[in-house]
Design an enzyme around this catalytic site. Structure first.
Site, PDB file in Angstrom:
ATOM      1  N   CYS A  83      -8.978  -5.246  21.050  1.00  0.00           N
ATOM      2  CA  CYS A  83      -8.778  -5.984  20.055  1.00  0.00           C
ATOM      3  C   CYS A  83      -7.942  -4.243  19.415  1.00  0.00           C
ATOM      4  CB  CYS A  83      -9.874  -5.638  19.466  1.00  0.00           C
ATOM      5  SG  CYS A  83      -9.775  -6.083  16.951  1.00  0.00           S
ATOM      6  N   ARG A 123     -10.674  -8.743  26.512  1.00  0.00           N
ATOM      7  CA  ARG A 123      -9.843  -9.055  24.901  1.00  0.00           C
ATOM      8  C   ARG A 123      -9.937  -7.054  24.548  1.00  0.00           C
ATOM      9  NH1 ARG A 123     -12.446 -10.539  19.840  1.00  0.00           N
ATOM     10  NH2 ARG A 123     -13.082  -8.177  19.772  1.00  0.00           N
TER      11      ARG A 123
END
Length: 139
Positions: A109, A107
Site C-alpha cells: 500500500c 500486499r
C-alpha cells in the site's frame, strides 16, 4: 516452443477502463488485473463519498473482473493499493477486511501524488485461475 495464449478480459459488470488498457489479462493460469478505481459502471464517475466508498467500489470492480477472468478473490496472490493520502490507510483496511477475511494475499500500500480522475484509491491484483491449494508455512 509452445504457443502461449494471452486472454484480454473485458466485462460489462465493472467500470470500463479510463485509458487504453484492458481490465485484466490472463496468461497461462495467471490473471493480471489492471488498477480498479471506485468508479460506478453506469455513470462512469467516482462514487460519492470518501476513501471508504471508493475502496468498496474498487473492490467490487475487482471482484467482477476476477470472475470474468475465471478467478476470484480467494485466488489473489498479490494486491497493490495506491492511495492519495496514507492517512486513509485504516479506512481502506476496514473495507479491505470485508472482502479478504483469511488467507490474505501479499500486499503493498503506497501513497501516490495523484491517481486517474483524482481518485482516492486504486487497487491492482495478480491472481491465479483453476484449482488452487493453499498451504500455510510459519515458524
Amino acid at each position: 516452443m509452445a504457443e502461449i495464449i494471452r486472454k484480454l478480459i473485458s466485462t460489462s459488470k465493472a467500470a470500463k477502463p479510463v485509458a487504453p488498457y484492458n481490465q485484466a489479462v490472463v496468461v497461462d493460469r495467471t490473471v493480471y488485473v489492471s488498477g480498479c478505481l471506485g468508479l460506478d459502471k453506469e455513470t462512469k464517475q467516482l462514487v460519492v463519498g470518501g476513501a471508504a466508498e471508493q475502496t468498496r467500489q474498487a473492490l467490487q470492480n475487482l471482484i467482477v473482473t476476477l470472475e470474468a477472468a475465471g478467478s476470484g478473490v480467494d485466488k489473489i496472490i498479490k494486491n497493490t493499493i495506491f492511495v492519495k493520502d496514507l492517512n486513509d490507510f485504516g479506512t481502506v483496511n476496514d473495507e479491505y477486511k470485508k472482502v479478504f477475511t483469511s488467507h490474505f494475499p501479499a500486499r503493498s500500500c503506497v501513497q501516490v501524488a495523484r491517481l486517474p480522475m483524482d481518485a482516492l484509491v486504486e487497487i491492482e491484483s495478480i491472481a491465479l485461475t483453476g484449482k488452487v491449494k493453499t498451504e500455510t508455512i510459519s515458524d
